[in-house]
Structure formats: structure tokens, C-alpha cells
Design an enzyme around this catalytic site. Sequence first.
Site, PDB file in Angstrom:
ATOM      1  N   HIS A  26      57.522  -0.333  61.797  1.00 34.92           N
ATOM      2  CA  HIS A  26      56.585  -1.228  61.121  1.00 34.92           C
ATOM      3  C   HIS A  26      56.399  -2.476  61.975  1.00 34.92           C
ATOM      4  O   HIS A  26      57.138  -3.448  61.864  1.00 34.92           O
ATOM      5  CB  HIS A  26      57.114  -1.598  59.726  1.00 34.92           C
ATOM      6  CG  HIS A  26      56.069  -2.231  58.848  1.00 34.92           C
ATOM      7  ND1 HIS A  26      55.694  -1.695  57.641  1.00 34.92           N
ATOM      8  CD2 HIS A  26      55.323  -3.344  59.002  1.00 34.92           C
ATOM      9  CE1 HIS A  26      54.756  -2.462  57.088  1.00 34.92           C
ATOM     10  NE2 HIS A  26      54.531  -3.485  57.906  1.00 34.92           N
ATOM     11  N   HIS A  28      53.086  -4.724  63.667  1.00 30.09           N
ATOM     12  CA  HIS A  28      51.635  -4.905  63.743  1.00 30.09           C
ATOM     13  C   HIS A  28      51.211  -5.417  65.117  1.00 30.09           C
ATOM     14  O   HIS A  28      51.751  -6.408  65.615  1.00 30.09           O
ATOM     15  CB  HIS A  28      51.169  -5.898  62.684  1.00 30.09           C
ATOM     16  CG  HIS A  28      51.251  -5.378  61.283  1.00 30.09           C
ATOM     17  ND1 HIS A  28      50.174  -4.789  60.656  1.00 30.09           N
ATOM     18  CD2 HIS A  28      52.270  -5.348  60.388  1.00 30.09           C
ATOM     19  CE1 HIS A  28      50.522  -4.427  59.435  1.00 30.09           C
ATOM     20  NE2 HIS A  28      51.796  -4.760  59.240  1.00 30.09           N
ATOM     21  N   ASP A  30      48.439  -6.964  65.945  1.00 37.19           N
ATOM     22  CA  ASP A  30      47.887  -8.311  65.880  1.00 37.19           C
ATOM     23  C   ASP A  30      48.906  -9.336  65.399  1.00 37.19           C
ATOM     24  O   ASP A  30      48.582 -10.522  65.271  1.00 37.19           O
ATOM     25  CB  ASP A  30      46.631  -8.353  64.999  1.00 37.19           C
ATOM     26  CG  ASP A  30      46.845  -7.742  63.626  1.00 37.19           C
ATOM     27  OD1 ASP A  30      47.905  -7.143  63.388  1.00 37.19           O
ATOM     28  OD2 ASP A  30      45.932  -7.853  62.779  1.00 37.19           O
ATOM     29  N   GLY A 187      46.804  -5.229  54.239  1.00 43.80           N
ATOM     30  CA  GLY A 187      46.006  -6.328  53.722  1.00 43.80           C
ATOM     31  C   GLY A 187      46.478  -6.722  52.339  1.00 43.80           C
ATOM     32  O   GLY A 187      47.589  -6.393  51.916  1.00 43.80           O
ATOM     33  N   HIS A 214      51.453   0.267  52.880  1.00 43.24           N
ATOM     34  CA  HIS A 214      52.029  -1.010  52.476  1.00 43.24           C
ATOM     35  C   HIS A 214      52.123  -1.041  50.948  1.00 43.24           C
ATOM     36  O   HIS A 214      51.110  -0.932  50.257  1.00 43.24           O
ATOM     37  CB  HIS A 214      51.140  -2.167  52.938  1.00 43.24           C
ATOM     38  CG  HIS A 214      51.349  -2.585  54.353  1.00 43.24           C
ATOM     39  ND1 HIS A 214      50.909  -1.837  55.419  1.00 43.24           N
ATOM     40  CD2 HIS A 214      51.959  -3.687  54.872  1.00 43.24           C
ATOM     41  CE1 HIS A 214      51.223  -2.464  56.544  1.00 43.24           C
ATOM     42  NE2 HIS A 214      51.865  -3.582  56.249  1.00 43.24           N
ATOM     43  N   GLU A 217      55.463  -5.108  48.481  1.00 42.36           N
ATOM     44  CA  GLU A 217      55.640  -6.373  49.185  1.00 42.36           C
ATOM     45  C   GLU A 217      55.086  -7.506  48.326  1.00 42.36           C
ATOM     46  O   GLU A 217      55.822  -8.366  47.863  1.00 42.36           O
ATOM     47  CB  GLU A 217      54.952  -6.335  50.542  1.00 42.36           C
ATOM     48  CG  GLU A 217      55.127  -7.624  51.351  1.00 42.36           C
ATOM     49  CD  GLU A 217      54.305  -7.630  52.637  1.00 42.36           C
ATOM     50  OE1 GLU A 217      54.637  -8.423  53.523  1.00 42.36           O
ATOM     51  OE2 GLU A 217      53.320  -6.863  52.730  1.00 42.36           O
ATOM     52  N   ASP A 314      57.833  -6.318  61.457  1.00 40.82           N
ATOM     53  CA  ASP A 314      56.544  -6.582  60.819  1.00 40.82           C
ATOM     54  C   ASP A 314      55.614  -7.300  61.791  1.00 40.82           C
ATOM     55  O   ASP A 314      54.710  -6.698  62.329  1.00 40.82           O
ATOM     56  CB  ASP A 314      56.723  -7.382  59.523  1.00 40.82           C
ATOM     57  CG  ASP A 314      55.482  -7.347  58.635  1.00 40.82           C
ATOM     58  OD1 ASP A 314      54.632  -6.458  58.830  1.00 40.82           O
ATOM     59  OD2 ASP A 314      55.374  -8.197  57.736  1.00 40.82           O
TER      60      ASP A 314
END
Length: 373
Positions: A26, A28, A30, A187, A214, A217, A314
Site C-alpha cells: 500500500h 501511493h 503521488d 479518495g 480502501h 480508514e 501509504d
Amino acid sequence: MNDSREQYTLANGRTSINALPKVSLHDHLDGGLRPATILELADSIGFEVPASDAASLGEWFEDSADSGSLVDYLATFDITVGVMQTTEGLTRVAREFVQDLAADGVVYGEVRWAPEQHVAKGLTLDQTVEAVQQGIEQGIDDARGEGKTLRVGQLVTAMRHADRGLEIAELAVRHRERGVVGFDIAGAELGFPAGNQRAAFDYLAQNFLPVTVHAGEADGLDSIRGALFDGRALRLGHGVRLAEDIRIESSDDENTFVSIGGLAQWVKDREIALELSPSSNLQTGAIAAWGDDLQDHPFDLLYQLGFTVTVNTDNRLMSNTSLSRELSLLSDAFGYDLEDFEVFQLNAANASFLPLDERQDLADTIIAGFQSA
């Protein structure tokens, strides 16, 4: 600014956590940019950023992300996504992303990102995936030149608040033989259940492309339930709030009893991996129900009860972290040692979206690496 090259050791001071073979599930794209790269890319396209030097920019990201709110946390991505709108930008970021994984001892990684967020300057969805894959392959070649071996696959992500899920699922399937290993939705979680993307998940199931979602969370058990039964998720992105389905009670004779609800029991029995991200979970308030310190994180509860826990970063930039640092923090909080770390990595290897034989090869690599540590 913390980076993947900072060295971490276990409590004995001798075992290098960085040198241990690790699996990253996991992570990302970006959320893993180098601050210096952001500055250079921003300057080349005339994009305004909130700081003029790398150290200050790195601090800005960490401070801004440490908000206790997923919505505020996600706002920092306006900057990183903003400089990832060209082939050159995407390729460079992906290449450096892989370089940093290799420097941190990662032997297998899955990088997730949302192509639909990178078409503002005219790239097509397919061109964005191709640009990222080019960078990944360059990064792997760079690592090989330094005597390191790793594999990296793309998790193509759809934004759950948008209406492009099926289109992005079709994109993922088109590129499954050219770097894509799975699909994700990300998102704003609250108010945007997985069921909204049911057409995408049906298409992915029909084409046998694995899915992680996701969930758990910024929303609770209903979100997790939707990820499993609408999304057919094989892993839960974070999933930390699954602990809401676990009750701990003390009796008059000071004995402690644990009761696991039906949803949590299903996740445990099916060995559905939880992609836990300790530092990020603190920053976004995902563990607010249990406390505001890493020792309050239900990670250890889930681990001791036999859930398939994995350790993840993350977003390395926003959390100023690396996989080695996350393991070090968990060791400090819960006293974990080399044996525990090996369990976490084997859990991740077995939950990866590689074919079965390749998952076993990955597990063998981890076992051999830990034996020689």
C-alpha cells in the site's frame, strides 16, 4: 526530511531493518515524491508550491497532512498531482519511486495511483499508464545496476467519488500484461461506498483481475462490508476500523475476554490481508476511537488475534517515512523483533497480486533474507 536511505536497526542495534527483504503493498505514487523533485518539476511548468527549498517543502507536507482528518490529508495531493501531468513528470516520479523502494530493501512492491487525475494537460489514460510503466522499468534497471533485485507492479486506481470506475477498470485490464497487477478505489471514503462502483467490480471479476479497496480508514464497518461483498476485495486498504467489530471485556476476576463479530471473523478466517499504515492512520484520525499515539493503534490487537496484518507506508512524503521506519516505530511501540517482522513480510508476500508460484518464490526470498540477517 526522512528518506528511504536513513538507517534503522532493531533494539539490539545490530540488525539492519533496511537490509531486510520487504514487501510493500500500500504505497501511493503521488504520495512518494521527493521534495526536490517537486520543486524542479514545478519550476519547469510554472506551478506554484508552498515552499522554496526541499527541506521546508518536506516539512510543509508532513505538517499539513498531520491534521487528524482524511479530507485535509488528501488536500496535500493537489501539489503532487499538479506536477505529475506530463509524460516526463510521471516517468521521473515513477523511476525515483522505485529507486527509493530499492534503497529501503523492498524486493516486491505494488504502486497504486489514479490515472484519471493525470490527464489535465492532454495525456490519455493509456499514455499515463505507459509513462509510469516506463519509469518503473527504468527504476528497476537502476536498482539492478546497484546489485539489487526487485519487482514492482501497478495498481490502477479509480477515484471513488468520480463516475469513471468502469472506464478505469477497463484501462487496468488493457494493461494487465504491461505492468498492471490489480485495481483499487481510493479518495473520500465516507459517503462513497464501494457499491457505487459495482459495474467496475463486476467487470474486473469477469476478467479475473484482483482487487484491493480502501475501506475502514475514514468510514467504519459498513464500508468494509461493501468492499468485501460489492467490491470482492481480496485485501483491505487500511482496514484498521475492522477493530470496531472486536470487543474486549474484563470480568470481576480480572480475566479478559475478546469477542470477535461476524464481519471481523470472516476477514480473519478468509485471511484477507489488512494493509495497515501506522503513521498515516495516526495522521488521518483513523485510530481516533482508540487514541492518538502509536501504542493505541489496534495493530497489535489484530496481530495477536491472528489477523493477516501487513505493514505499509501509504504516503512516504506526507508521513515523512519509509517501510523500514514504520517497522522501527512498531518495534518501539510493541516490542516486535525479527520473527514478527518476518511474519509481516510473509503475510504481504502471500497477499500480493502475483501468481501463486511467484508468491511462493517471493516468500522463499524473504525467508532466506531473514535467515541471513
